[in-house]
Scaffold this active site. Sequence first.
Site, mmCIF file in Angstrom:
data_model
loop_
_atom_site.group_PDB
_atom_site.id
_atom_site.type_symbol
_atom_site.label_atom_id
_atom_site.label_comp_id
_atom_site.label_asym_id
_atom_site.label_seq_id
_atom_site.Cartn_x
_atom_site.Cartn_y
_atom_site.Cartn_z
ATOM 1 C CB SER A 41 -79.642 0.311 91.685
ATOM 2 O OG SER A 41 -78.507 -0.339 92.201
ATOM 3 C CE1 TYR A 87 -77.428 -0.232 86.773
ATOM 4 C CE2 TYR A 87 -76.637 -0.213 89.042
ATOM 5 C CZ TYR A 87 -77.572 -0.596 88.104
ATOM 6 O OH TYR A 87 -78.655 -1.346 88.488
#
Length: 253
Positions: free
Chosen positions: A137, A150
């Site tokens: 990501s 995350y």
Amino acid sequence: MFSLQQKIAVVTGAGSGIGKAVALLFAKQGAQVYVADINKEQADATVNEISSSGGTAQSLVCNVAKQKETQDAFATFSHIDILVNSAGISHIGKAEDTTEEDFDRIYNVNIKGVYNCIKAALPRMKEKGGIILNLASVASSVGLPDRFAYSMSKGAVVGMTLSVAKDYLKDNIRCNCISPARVHTPFVDGFLKKNYPGKEAEMFDKLSKTQPIGRMAKPDEIACLILYLCSDEASFITGNDYPIDGGFVKLNN
């Protein structure tokens, strides 16, 4: 170009979102796709969609966070050509308000889950070679607000990608990852409905505009990059992280 004929591909998290888009595209390109997901109903739905379009697919119900369960699921294969680690979960929060339970949950799926699948797939790639594609990501390289756990997990995915690429060069195993910005998946819709009831459209527009290109990505667009990196046309590419972010990393100043 980009044919996957005669290829066996395992795609995790393929019951929805990016994973589903990858499974559908791989099947269209001729791969025999194993739709791995913790949710049998969603996995079966993806398989049915592939089958109805003339493709070949089977469900592989598996909780990637559990090593034995993952090993048992992968034991059915004598060889795997392609592994796409798309299964993942998100979490909203800073370090001080991330509980130990939240941290462990993110770790178990986003890090240990990727490790479990890689560990299970590698012995089934060594003889003939193979390709591993991990979903990282933009959070792995850019500071995002309220994404502590995350971001940690996706940074680990990049690190694992580089390590596997280096360690298995001689086995003809390529390993890369991609780093998307926001992608319009069912997760996004669920997140907005839960956290911004009555303001979903307003918040969707706001989140879309955080990408300089002015919108979120579509799962199909992410799948196309994954197809390229998993195809023979990308045979000279390993050990790289590819942003696919609508200009988020370089142009968001």
